[in-house]
Write a protein that holds these residues in place. Sequence first.
Motif: not given
Length: 462
Positions: A433-449
């Motif tokens: 992804g362009f966005i990472s997903v924490d598999v446990e919490t489902k929290k989204r975060a931008f990657k540099k891309s």
Amino acid sequence: MSVTYKFPEGFWWGSATSATQIEGAANEGGKGKNIWDFWYSQEPNRFFNEVGPESTSNFYYQYKEDIQLMKEIGHNSFRMSISWSRLIPGGRGKVNEEAVDFYNRVIDELIANDIEPFVNLYHFDMPLELQNEGGWESREVVDAYVVYAEECFRLFGDRVKKWFTFNEPIVPVEGGYLYDFHYPNVVDGRRAVQVAYHTIVAHAKAVHAFRTINIQDGKIGIILNLTPSYPRSQHPADLKAANFADLFFNRSFLDPAVLGEYPQELIEILREHSQLPVTEPGDKDILKAGKVDILGVNYYQPRRVKAKDHLPNPYSPFMPDWFFDNYEMPGRKMNKYRGWEIYEKGIYDIMMNLKENYGNIESFISENGMGVENEERFIRDGEIQDDYRIDFIREHLKWLHKAIEEGCNAKGYHLWTFMDNWSWMNAYKNRYGFISVDVETKKRAFKKSAYWIKEVSQNNGF
């Protein structure tokens, strides 16, 4: 910033995903079981870290937040799929109103954020009850699919203008009926051919239904993973091997979908080995009438082949590999996490082939991407520095740009994928992804891309 590679006005910047891989809520909202839900319940050990499709990336509940993120990184289009087993649990009969409500909300939310929804009807996710009737081996299942397609056109066609019948239809053939990496884990050439044949009949009938319903400004197409077959050398035996690989893995769907008929050569090979499918009178006309308006192209890696070193075992099941061996070219550039070669020029070669041999059909890159394991290694200041993904996209876009300059009818580029998603047997092993997903919490975060693609989209180039 100055733009060296400028793309045509209205170019589609976005990403692609599928229902089973992001929605989650696999047993909620009235959804029926599909083959992935069932297979996981039977053999969880065959999935990476035994992670199944129950919650995946939780898009079912977080779609609003996700669509905001899409908008934020410059998407003007997004390909999703509808889950047949969610919309019509069991594959036939009553439409599930909760599902209609969900897909309506997603489509409306996308449009409200100036993101055009591209909707695909089938992405590897056969309703379990229909698989138990034989899946794509059954002509009755083909008919059930056409009814499902008509429901989708009727329910969402007032807002959705880009439709696709299938994503990578060769993959369930390879995975489910030749190489044992999808349910139902059958290894049988003749059954594989029947599945492929019925899939294209289902596709053509859905195209016909679409045109009958006559959606204003609507276009219908198919998404194919086209993998250029490069021979080891110009020796006639190597060239022949590459041609066989192309016939089986590319032209088996590309020719009927775009030209309305199968390559004669492919029919001859299947006839010679007694592998022809069962057909019905009138099928030829159905295929002729089922030609697509638009073609999505998924490209990840090339296929390099050579003439066979050994004759196939005459008692083994019929396989495409009877006709070629895979070839590992020395010095090839690799994505070592996925075991795939990176060959950016492949995207140009595909486009030129479409221009020269397929009427320069309107097309777009519907998937291209790079899966990497343990991306946490690349976190600096709380952000994944995925420069390797930026390089990967940039170099592919340069070749796509060149193809467009040379007159290819390519209208867009969608990355696989928007946010890290569940990848079938690989589950969350490789992240795309362009966005990472924490598999446990489902929290989204931008990657540099994500920041990089935002700029590309805003400038319509780089």
